[in-house]
Write an enzyme that holds these catalytic residues in place. Structure first.
Site, PDB file in Angstrom:
ATOM      1  N   ARG A 152     -33.252  84.343 -48.068  1.00 42.30           N
ATOM      2  CA  ARG A 152     -31.900  84.819 -47.449  1.00 42.30           C
ATOM      3  C   ARG A 152     -32.174  85.350 -46.197  1.00 42.30           C
ATOM      4  O   ARG A 152     -33.480  85.759 -46.065  1.00 42.30           O
ATOM      5  CB  ARG A 152     -31.263  85.721 -48.460  1.00 42.30           C
ATOM      6  CG  ARG A 152     -30.535  85.162 -49.533  1.00 42.30           C
ATOM      7  CD  ARG A 152     -29.368  84.401 -49.143  1.00 42.30           C
ATOM      8  NE  ARG A 152     -28.631  83.492 -50.379  1.00 42.30           N
ATOM      9  CZ  ARG A 152     -28.928  82.328 -50.604  1.00 42.30           C
ATOM     10  NH1 ARG A 152     -29.980  81.564 -50.178  1.00 42.30           N
ATOM     11  NH2 ARG A 152     -28.259  82.042 -51.556  1.00 42.30           N
ATOM     12  N   LYS A 171     -36.172  67.522 -61.338  1.00 37.82           N
ATOM     13  CA  LYS A 171     -36.831  67.835 -62.339  1.00 37.82           C
ATOM     14  C   LYS A 171     -36.942  67.112 -63.568  1.00 37.82           C
ATOM     15  O   LYS A 171     -36.346  67.553 -64.666  1.00 37.82           O
ATOM     16  CB  LYS A 171     -36.024  69.538 -62.855  1.00 37.82           C
ATOM     17  CG  LYS A 171     -36.138  70.375 -61.668  1.00 37.82           C
ATOM     18  CD  LYS A 171     -35.627  71.727 -62.320  1.00 37.82           C
ATOM     19  CE  LYS A 171     -35.324  72.660 -60.957  1.00 37.82           C
ATOM     20  NZ  LYS A 171     -34.425  72.290 -59.941  1.00 37.82           N
ATOM     21  N   GLY A 183     -30.041  76.910 -49.164  1.00 34.12           N
ATOM     22  CA  GLY A 183     -28.898  76.250 -49.352  1.00 34.12           C
ATOM     23  C   GLY A 183     -27.751  76.927 -48.475  1.00 34.12           C
ATOM     24  O   GLY A 183     -27.695  76.579 -47.343  1.00 34.12           O
ATOM     25  N   ARG A 184     -26.892  77.755 -49.324  1.00 31.39           N
ATOM     26  CA  ARG A 184     -25.717  78.082 -48.721  1.00 31.39           C
ATOM     27  C   ARG A 184     -25.882  79.063 -47.246  1.00 31.39           C
ATOM     28  O   ARG A 184     -24.757  78.994 -46.547  1.00 31.39           O
ATOM     29  CB  ARG A 184     -24.972  78.975 -49.781  1.00 31.39           C
ATOM     30  CG  ARG A 184     -24.595  78.295 -50.771  1.00 31.39           C
ATOM     31  CD  ARG A 184     -24.388  79.011 -52.133  1.00 31.39           C
ATOM     32  NE  ARG A 184     -25.661  79.395 -52.847  1.00 31.39           N
ATOM     33  CZ  ARG A 184     -25.621  79.977 -53.992  1.00 31.39           C
ATOM     34  NH1 ARG A 184     -24.452  80.635 -54.636  1.00 31.39           N
ATOM     35  NH2 ARG A 184     -26.839  80.539 -54.545  1.00 31.39           N
ATOM     36  N   ASP A 228     -26.326  71.094 -51.448  1.00 32.23           N
ATOM     37  CA  ASP A 228     -25.642  71.022 -52.757  1.00 32.23           C
ATOM     38  C   ASP A 228     -24.210  71.171 -52.530  1.00 32.23           C
ATOM     39  O   ASP A 228     -23.581  72.194 -52.770  1.00 32.23           O
ATOM     40  CB  ASP A 228     -25.970  72.290 -53.438  1.00 32.23           C
ATOM     41  CG  ASP A 228     -27.414  72.638 -54.122  1.00 32.23           C
ATOM     42  OD1 ASP A 228     -28.110  71.401 -54.294  1.00 32.23           O
ATOM     43  OD2 ASP A 228     -28.114  73.742 -53.877  1.00 32.23           O
ATOM     44  N   THR A 276     -36.138  80.258 -63.423  1.00 32.36           N
ATOM     45  CA  THR A 276     -35.762  81.609 -63.419  1.00 32.36           C
ATOM     46  C   THR A 276     -34.467  81.951 -64.097  1.00 32.36           C
ATOM     47  O   THR A 276     -34.246  83.115 -64.482  1.00 32.36           O
ATOM     48  CB  THR A 276     -35.368  82.073 -62.029  1.00 32.36           C
ATOM     49  OG1 THR A 276     -34.458  81.251 -61.329  1.00 32.36           O
ATOM     50  CG2 THR A 276     -36.749  81.924 -61.073  1.00 32.36           C
ATOM     51  N   ASP A 329     -34.771  66.708 -56.031  1.00 29.82           N
ATOM     52  CA  ASP A 329     -34.864  67.714 -57.092  1.00 29.82           C
ATOM     53  C   ASP A 329     -34.415  67.275 -58.307  1.00 29.82           C
ATOM     54  O   ASP A 329     -33.116  67.892 -58.615  1.00 29.82           O
ATOM     55  CB  ASP A 329     -34.395  69.119 -56.616  1.00 29.82           C
ATOM     56  CG  ASP A 329     -34.618  70.193 -57.266  1.00 29.82           C
ATOM     57  OD1 ASP A 329     -35.673  70.025 -58.165  1.00 29.82           O
ATOM     58  OD2 ASP A 329     -33.948  71.144 -57.082  1.00 29.82           O
ATOM     59  N   LYS A 352     -32.751  68.384 -49.427  1.00 32.93           N
ATOM     60  CA  LYS A 352     -33.041  68.387 -50.953  1.00 32.93           C
ATOM     61  C   LYS A 352     -31.731  67.761 -51.568  1.00 32.93           C
ATOM     62  O   LYS A 352     -30.516  68.228 -51.139  1.00 32.93           O
ATOM     63  CB  LYS A 352     -33.204  69.887 -51.184  1.00 32.93           C
ATOM     64  CG  LYS A 352     -33.433  69.826 -53.070  1.00 32.93           C
ATOM     65  CD  LYS A 352     -34.014  71.137 -53.440  1.00 32.93           C
ATOM     66  CE  LYS A 352     -32.985  72.070 -53.744  1.00 32.93           C
ATOM     67  NZ  LYS A 352     -32.344  72.074 -54.894  1.00 32.93           N
ATOM     68  N   ASP A 385     -39.895  64.488 -69.870  1.00 34.75           N
ATOM     69  CA  ASP A 385     -39.501  63.458 -70.812  1.00 34.75           C
ATOM     70  C   ASP A 385     -41.153  63.047 -71.169  1.00 34.75           C
ATOM     71  O   ASP A 385     -41.994  63.466 -70.646  1.00 34.75           O
ATOM     72  CB  ASP A 385     -38.696  62.189 -70.378  1.00 34.75           C
ATOM     73  CG  ASP A 385     -38.029  61.364 -71.416  1.00 34.75           C
ATOM     74  OD1 ASP A 385     -38.550  61.396 -72.362  1.00 34.75           O
ATOM     75  OD2 ASP A 385     -36.941  60.832 -71.197  1.00 34.75           O
TER      76      ASP A 385
HETATM   77  O1  C5P Z   1     -28.939  79.895 -53.256  1.00 29.55           O
HETATM   78  P1  C5P Z   1     -29.082  78.777 -52.286  1.00 29.55           P
HETATM   79  O2  C5P Z   1     -27.796  77.969 -51.825  1.00 29.55           O
HETATM   80  O3  C5P Z   1     -29.973  78.978 -51.119  1.00 29.55           O
HETATM   81  O4  C5P Z   1     -29.789  77.799 -53.252  1.00 29.55           O
HETATM   82  C1  C5P Z   1     -30.717  76.756 -52.765  1.00 29.55           C
HETATM   83  C2  C5P Z   1     -31.419  76.248 -54.048  1.00 29.55           C
HETATM   84  O5  C5P Z   1     -32.243  77.158 -54.586  1.00 29.55           O
HETATM   85  C3  C5P Z   1     -30.338  75.459 -55.024  1.00 29.55           C
HETATM   86  O6  C5P Z   1     -30.260  74.158 -54.563  1.00 29.55           O
HETATM   87  C4  C5P Z   1     -31.261  75.821 -56.285  1.00 29.55           C
HETATM   88  O7  C5P Z   1     -32.316  74.537 -56.719  1.00 29.55           O
HETATM   89  C5  C5P Z   1     -32.104  76.879 -56.164  1.00 29.55           C
HETATM   90  N1  C5P Z   1     -31.697  78.141 -56.660  1.00 29.55           N
HETATM   91  C6  C5P Z   1     -32.379  78.909 -57.936  1.00 29.55           C
HETATM   92  N2  C5P Z   1     -31.967  79.857 -58.481  1.00 29.55           N
HETATM   93  C7  C5P Z   1     -30.653  80.492 -58.293  1.00 29.55           C
HETATM   94  C8  C5P Z   1     -29.870  79.661 -57.172  1.00 29.55           C
HETATM   95  C9  C5P Z   1     -30.384  78.798 -56.627  1.00 29.55           C
HETATM   96  O8  C5P Z   1     -33.503  78.575 -57.884  1.00 29.55           O
HETATM   97  N3  C5P Z   1     -30.151  81.492 -58.893  1.00 29.55           N
END
Ligand code: C5P
Length: 229
Positions: A179, A62, A208-209, A12, A119, A60, A34, A65
């Protein structure tokens, strides 16, 4: 399957250059890269090809349609040789089936993952549209998607036991919101550690982060893999 293959890093980031640099540093350290909507909107198939040079791609985007549109799009995605493609289970069984068939028609061996309820949909949002709560909808949509041929599902860590129970052992379960033990949760309402997610039935962990913002992303990925059973 070795531990690092259970990790998917979410790229991301704003530019394809940044994403490619991360993928290059993480080659062989994770099971999937991803590529999300932002990167795909900016660079399209080129993003998939560029990142795919470093390892399997999880696209990803999603899809949601009518079945014809989703099937035709999935065929194009299949031709890009992606490993995983997301669709919304709420598009219905004909739409999910069209995605599965389209992806296979395009060539390659990619798998469709169905998303149940985002979510970010609050219980209030669901109530406002007279929809059942997530605890009712998530397992129902999971069953709909797997019955329509989707081999996998994406769900929040807290829903893993519910979804595993609904669809059985065969389904491939993917979860974000991971995490490292002892770290913060960022914007996840309820994050899980890698070990907890796997214990609850996850097959692939999307991170991700914690990896992308680490000073040494490869070391961060290795540390996460080391937390897996
Ligand atoms: O939080 P992180 O950077 O690990 O996010 C990885 C992935 O988790 C994002 O690309 C997103 O698709 C998903 N995500 C989520 N709900 C959140 C934050 C991120 O499903 N609140």
């Amino acid at each position: 399957m070795s531990a690092h293959e259970r990790l998917c890093v979410a790229l991301d980031v704003e530019t394809l250059d940044e994403a490619e640099a991360l993928a290059a540093r993480l080659t062989g350290e994770v099971g999937y890269f991803k590529v999300g909507l932002e990167l795909f909107a900016a660079h399209g198939p080129e993003a998939v090809r560029a990142i795919g040079a470093h390892g399997p791609v999880f696209l990803d985007i999603k899809l949601h349609d009518i079945p014809t549109q989703v099937g035709r799009t999935a065929r194009r995605v299949g031709a890009l040789q992606v490993g995983l493609l997301t669709v919304h289970a709420s598009g219905g069984s004909a739409m999910v089936r069209a995605a599965v068939e389209g992806l296979a028609d395009g060539g390659g061996t990619g798998r469709v993952l169905a998303v149940t309820v985002l979510t970010s949909m609050s219980e209030q949002d669901l109530a406002d549209v007279n929809a059942p709560g997530a605890a009712t909808q998530v397992p129902a949509l999971a069953r709909l998607a797997t019955a329509a041929g989707a081999p996998g599902l994406v769900c929040a860590p807290r829903d893993l036991p519910l979804v595993r129970d609904a669809v059985g052992e065969e389904a491939y379960l993917v979860t974000p919101g991971i995490r490292p033990a002892g770290s913060g949760e960022d914007d996840h309402a309820r994050a899980a550690t890698p070990a907890q997610a796997v214990a609850d039935g996850a097959d692939l962990l999307v991170v991700g982060r914690p990896i992308t913002r680490a000073a040494d992303p490869a070391a961060a990925a290795r540390a996460l893999a080391a937390e897996l059973p």
